[in-house]
Design an enzyme around this catalytic site. Sequence first.
Site, PDB file in Angstrom:
ATOM      1  N   GLY A 186       2.051   9.043   7.498  1.00  0.00           N
ATOM      2  CA  GLY A 186       3.087   9.668   6.690  1.00  0.00           C
ATOM      3  C   GLY A 186       2.649   9.936   5.258  1.00  0.00           C
ATOM      4  O   GLY A 186       3.208  10.810   4.592  1.00  0.00           O
ATOM      5  N   LEU A 245       4.037   5.538   7.205  1.00  0.00           N
ATOM      6  CA  LEU A 245       5.285   4.894   7.630  1.00  0.00           C
ATOM      7  C   LEU A 245       5.165   3.375   7.534  1.00  0.00           C
ATOM      8  O   LEU A 245       4.150   2.801   7.944  1.00  0.00           O
ATOM      9  CB  LEU A 245       5.560   5.280   9.093  1.00  0.00           C
ATOM     10  CG  LEU A 245       6.730   4.587   9.790  1.00  0.00           C
ATOM     11  CD1 LEU A 245       8.053   5.091   9.236  1.00  0.00           C
ATOM     12  CD2 LEU A 245       6.666   4.833  11.303  1.00  0.00           C
ATOM     13  N   GLU A 251       1.241  13.225   5.488  1.00  0.00           N
ATOM     14  CA  GLU A 251       2.343  14.193   5.632  1.00  0.00           C
ATOM     15  C   GLU A 251       2.966  14.493   4.264  1.00  0.00           C
ATOM     16  O   GLU A 251       3.262  15.649   3.944  1.00  0.00           O
ATOM     17  CB  GLU A 251       3.394  13.645   6.602  1.00  0.00           C
ATOM     18  CG  GLU A 251       2.851  13.467   8.010  1.00  0.00           C
ATOM     19  CD  GLU A 251       3.915  13.051   9.008  1.00  0.00           C
ATOM     20  OE1 GLU A 251       4.323  13.895   9.817  1.00  0.00           O
ATOM     21  OE2 GLU A 251       4.322  11.874   8.982  1.00  0.00           O
ATOM     22  N   ARG A 267       0.830  -1.217   0.000  1.00  0.00           N
ATOM     23  CA  ARG A 267       0.000   0.000   0.000  1.00  0.00           C
ATOM     24  C   ARG A 267       0.861   1.263   0.000  1.00  0.00           C
ATOM     25  O   ARG A 267       0.539   2.275   0.596  1.00  0.00           O
ATOM     26  CB  ARG A 267      -0.981   0.015   1.181  1.00  0.00           C
ATOM     27  CG  ARG A 267      -1.847  -1.240   1.342  1.00  0.00           C
ATOM     28  CD  ARG A 267      -2.476  -1.675   0.016  1.00  0.00           C
ATOM     29  NE  ARG A 267      -3.419  -2.773   0.186  1.00  0.00           N
ATOM     30  CZ  ARG A 267      -3.318  -3.974  -0.408  1.00  0.00           C
ATOM     31  NH1 ARG A 267      -2.285  -4.248  -1.209  1.00  0.00           N
ATOM     32  NH2 ARG A 267      -4.240  -4.880  -0.233  1.00  0.00           N
ATOM     33  N   GLY A 319       5.983  12.444  12.460  1.00  0.00           N
ATOM     34  CA  GLY A 319       7.420  12.742  12.439  1.00  0.00           C
ATOM     35  C   GLY A 319       7.895  13.196  11.080  1.00  0.00           C
ATOM     36  O   GLY A 319       9.076  13.424  10.876  1.00  0.00           O
ATOM     37  N   GLU A 362      -1.339   7.569  13.826  1.00  0.00           N
ATOM     38  CA  GLU A 362      -0.249   7.660  14.809  1.00  0.00           C
ATOM     39  C   GLU A 362      -0.808   7.721  16.226  1.00  0.00           C
ATOM     40  O   GLU A 362      -0.274   7.115  17.156  1.00  0.00           O
ATOM     41  CB  GLU A 362       0.597   8.927  14.560  1.00  0.00           C
ATOM     42  CG  GLU A 362       1.485   8.869  13.335  1.00  0.00           C
ATOM     43  CD  GLU A 362       0.794   9.401  12.077  1.00  0.00           C
ATOM     44  OE1 GLU A 362      -0.466   9.375  12.011  1.00  0.00           O
ATOM     45  OE2 GLU A 362       1.512   9.811  11.156  1.00  0.00           O
ATOM     46  N   ALA A 422       0.007   4.335   2.625  1.00  0.00           N
ATOM     47  CA  ALA A 422      -0.383   3.867   3.967  1.00  0.00           C
ATOM     48  C   ALA A 422       0.511   4.422   5.067  1.00  0.00           C
ATOM     49  O   ALA A 422       0.424   3.982   6.206  1.00  0.00           O
ATOM     50  CB  ALA A 422      -0.358   2.343   4.006  1.00  0.00           C
ATOM     51  N   LEU A 444       5.350   0.304   9.056  1.00  0.00           N
ATOM     52  CA  LEU A 444       5.380  -0.011  10.490  1.00  0.00           C
ATOM     53  C   LEU A 444       6.316  -1.174  10.795  1.00  0.00           C
ATOM     54  O   LEU A 444       6.765  -1.320  11.937  1.00  0.00           O
ATOM     55  CB  LEU A 444       3.959  -0.299  10.982  1.00  0.00           C
ATOM     56  CG  LEU A 444       3.043   0.942  10.971  1.00  0.00           C
ATOM     57  CD1 LEU A 444       1.585   0.539  11.154  1.00  0.00           C
ATOM     58  CD2 LEU A 444       3.456   1.946  12.033  1.00  0.00           C
TER      59      LEU A 444
HETATM   60  C1  1HE Z   1       1.762  -2.098   5.738  1.00  0.00           C
HETATM   61  C2  1HE Z   1       1.305  -0.801   6.047  1.00  0.00           C
HETATM   62  C3  1HE Z   1       2.159   0.026   6.823  1.00  0.00           C
HETATM   63  C4  1HE Z   1      -0.211  -1.777   4.884  1.00  0.00           C
HETATM   64  N1  1HE Z   1       3.338  -0.496   7.218  1.00  0.00           N
HETATM   65  N2  1HE Z   1       2.942  -2.566   6.154  1.00  0.00           N
HETATM   66  N3  1HE Z   1       0.064   3.692   8.940  1.00  0.00           N
HETATM   67  C5  1HE Z   1      -1.006   3.007   9.386  1.00  0.00           C
HETATM   68  O1  1HE Z   1      -1.206   2.814  10.570  1.00  0.00           O
HETATM   69  C6  1HE Z   1      -1.926   2.463   8.331  1.00  0.00           C
HETATM   70  C7  1HE Z   1      -1.802   0.956   8.266  1.00  0.00           C
HETATM   71  N4  1HE Z   1      -2.456   0.390   7.087  1.00  0.00           N
HETATM   72  C8  1HE Z   1      -3.809   0.261   6.996  1.00  0.00           C
HETATM   73  O2  1HE Z   1      -4.572   0.700   7.828  1.00  0.00           O
HETATM   74  C9  1HE Z   1      -4.314  -0.501   5.795  1.00  0.00           C
HETATM   75  O3  1HE Z   1      -3.277  -1.294   5.295  1.00  0.00           O
HETATM   76  C10 1HE Z   1      -4.823   0.418   4.639  1.00  0.00           C
HETATM   77  C11 1HE Z   1      -6.130   1.092   5.060  1.00  0.00           C
HETATM   78  C12 1HE Z   1      -3.796   1.471   4.244  1.00  0.00           C
HETATM   79  C13 1HE Z   1      -5.070  -0.447   3.377  1.00  0.00           C
HETATM   80  O4  1HE Z   1      -5.923  -1.541   3.703  1.00  0.00           O
HETATM   81  P1  1HE Z   1      -5.986  -2.786   2.698  1.00  0.00           P
HETATM   82  O5  1HE Z   1      -7.048  -3.712   3.241  1.00  0.00           O
HETATM   83  O6  1HE Z   1      -6.088  -2.327   1.305  1.00  0.00           O
HETATM   84  O7  1HE Z   1      -4.524  -3.504   2.795  1.00  0.00           O
HETATM   85  P2  1HE Z   1      -3.926  -4.453   3.936  1.00  0.00           P
HETATM   86  O8  1HE Z   1      -4.417  -5.856   3.729  1.00  0.00           O
HETATM   87  O9  1HE Z   1      -4.136  -3.872   5.297  1.00  0.00           O
HETATM   88  O10 1HE Z   1      -2.368  -4.364   3.671  1.00  0.00           O
HETATM   89  C14 1HE Z   1      -1.754  -5.029   2.563  1.00  0.00           C
HETATM   90  C15 1HE Z   1      -0.317  -5.320   2.945  1.00  0.00           C
HETATM   91  O11 1HE Z   1       0.352  -4.064   3.174  1.00  0.00           O
HETATM   92  C16 1HE Z   1      -0.207  -6.081   4.254  1.00  0.00           C
HETATM   93  O12 1HE Z   1       0.973  -6.842   4.194  1.00  0.00           O
HETATM   94  P3  1HE Z   1       0.929  -8.443   3.846  1.00  0.00           P
HETATM   95  O13 1HE Z   1       2.372  -8.839   3.851  1.00  0.00           O
HETATM   96  O14 1HE Z   1       0.100  -9.073   4.940  1.00  0.00           O
HETATM   97  O15 1HE Z   1       0.274  -8.547   2.492  1.00  0.00           O
HETATM   98  C17 1HE Z   1       0.002  -4.994   5.291  1.00  0.00           C
HETATM   99  O16 1HE Z   1       0.659  -5.430   6.458  1.00  0.00           O
HETATM  100  C18 1HE Z   1       0.869  -4.038   4.507  1.00  0.00           C
HETATM  101  N5  1HE Z   1       0.785  -2.672   5.020  1.00  0.00           N
HETATM  102  N6  1HE Z   1       0.081  -0.633   5.504  1.00  0.00           N
HETATM  103  C19 1HE Z   1       3.701  -1.734   6.888  1.00  0.00           C
HETATM  104  N7  1HE Z   1       1.835   1.290   7.148  1.00  0.00           N
HETATM  105  C20 1HE Z   1       7.238   9.886   9.830  1.00  0.00           C
HETATM  106  S1  1HE Z   1       6.196   9.301  10.977  1.00  0.00           S
HETATM  107  C21 1HE Z   1       4.788   8.729  10.157  1.00  0.00           C
HETATM  108  C22 1HE Z   1       4.030   7.847  11.113  1.00  0.00           C
HETATM  109  C23 1HE Z   1       2.973   7.043  10.414  1.00  0.00           C
HETATM  110  O17 1HE Z   1       2.789   7.115   9.228  1.00  0.00           O
HETATM  111  S2  1HE Z   1       2.043   6.061  11.419  1.00  0.00           S
HETATM  112  C24 1HE Z   1       0.779   5.468  10.407  1.00  0.00           C
HETATM  113  C25 1HE Z   1       1.125   4.161   9.787  1.00  0.00           C
END
Ligand code: 1HE
Length: 269
Positions: free
Chosen positions: A119, A74, A122, A36, A150, A142, A72, A76
């Site tokens: 992010g 950072l 951001e 994503r 961040g 976050e 999606a 994680l």
């Molecule tokens: C990821 C990430 C990620 C997806 N890091 N691997 N961001 C978040 O907290 C958002 C987290 N993501 C989600 O809530 C959802 O993935 C989405 C709404 C974006 C998309 O949902 P969906 O159903 O289309 O996809 P999915 O099944 O959740 O994810 C598909 C794959 O992408 C899956 O990996 P797989 O190996 O199991 O296929 C997920 O783990 C992976 N994936 N998002 C890592 N964010 C400078 S500081 C900034 C701080 C932040 O940004 S914190 C917010 C982080």
Amino acid sequence: MNPLNQPIIDRALANGVALEMQGAVAVVRLSRPAKRNALNDGLVEALRDVFQNLPPEARAAVIHGEGEHFCAGLDLSELKERDASEGIHHSRGWHVALNAVEQGRVPVVAALHGAVVGGGLELASACHIRVADDSTFYALPEGTRGIFVGGGGSVRVPKLIGAARMTDMMLTGRVYNAVDGERVGFAQYLVPTGGALAKAIELASRIATNAPMTNFALTHALPRIAEQPADHGLFTEALMASIAQAAPEAKSRVRAFLEGKAAKVQKAD
Ligand code: 1HE
């Protein structure tokens, strides 16, 4: 393309950022759809490198995400046990990359769809114009993940929607849909699902025809003037206005209007 930049662009592609020129518009694609377009360190560095090394012919840029979501946030899985010092340097690395977007050579239009979260929001906030399609949603998870923004979010997001709305998003996990996102100020344009990239390229192509000094004034001078005390702002404005007016391109464009050869401002639809 400057051939010296090609290795940089190739390395960026290997890290999930693709660059393609469409005329004078640099189209930059986040290309990690299986995750994503989550931003790992390599992808953040690739963004920095691409925006610091845009081809000289680029006069505007578009950024968009491959797959079902813009971004999606950072990655994680890379959120390791960092100590405070490492955390500061990680955040500062994001700042350098997103500054390269916001304070680069050309205006940048973001084409948004699906998740624009953490992010990813951001990054979108570092662009100069945001075009969202109907599938777009905005969140700052976050707050619920026990971390803080961040990547410049605490500076840029309040400028779009105000600190009170950002606080609400982070304290309560509130998600804005596309319509409400445009209403509160995340996006300046809202288009039907699937239409954001084409609209963003259309806008960027138009921006690319502006006098470069005008684009510079709008992306580099205006944000600074807006933060200056009024008296300093008016002084800076006068300097910027005189520099822009003195450019030969400004004179030829004004002359063309006075001679009836340039388009009039049209009434809005
Ligand atoms: C990821 C990430 C990620 C997806 N890091 N691997 N961001 C978040 O907290 C958002 C987290 N993501 C989600 O809530 C959802 O993935 C989405 C709404 C974006 C998309 O949902 P969906 O159903 O289309 O996809 P999915 O099944 O959740 O994810 C598909 C794959 O992408 C899956 O990996 P797989 O190996 O199991 O296929 C997920 O783990 C992976 N994936 N998002 C890592 N964010 C400078 S500081 C900034 C701080 C932040 O940004 S914190 C917010 C982080």
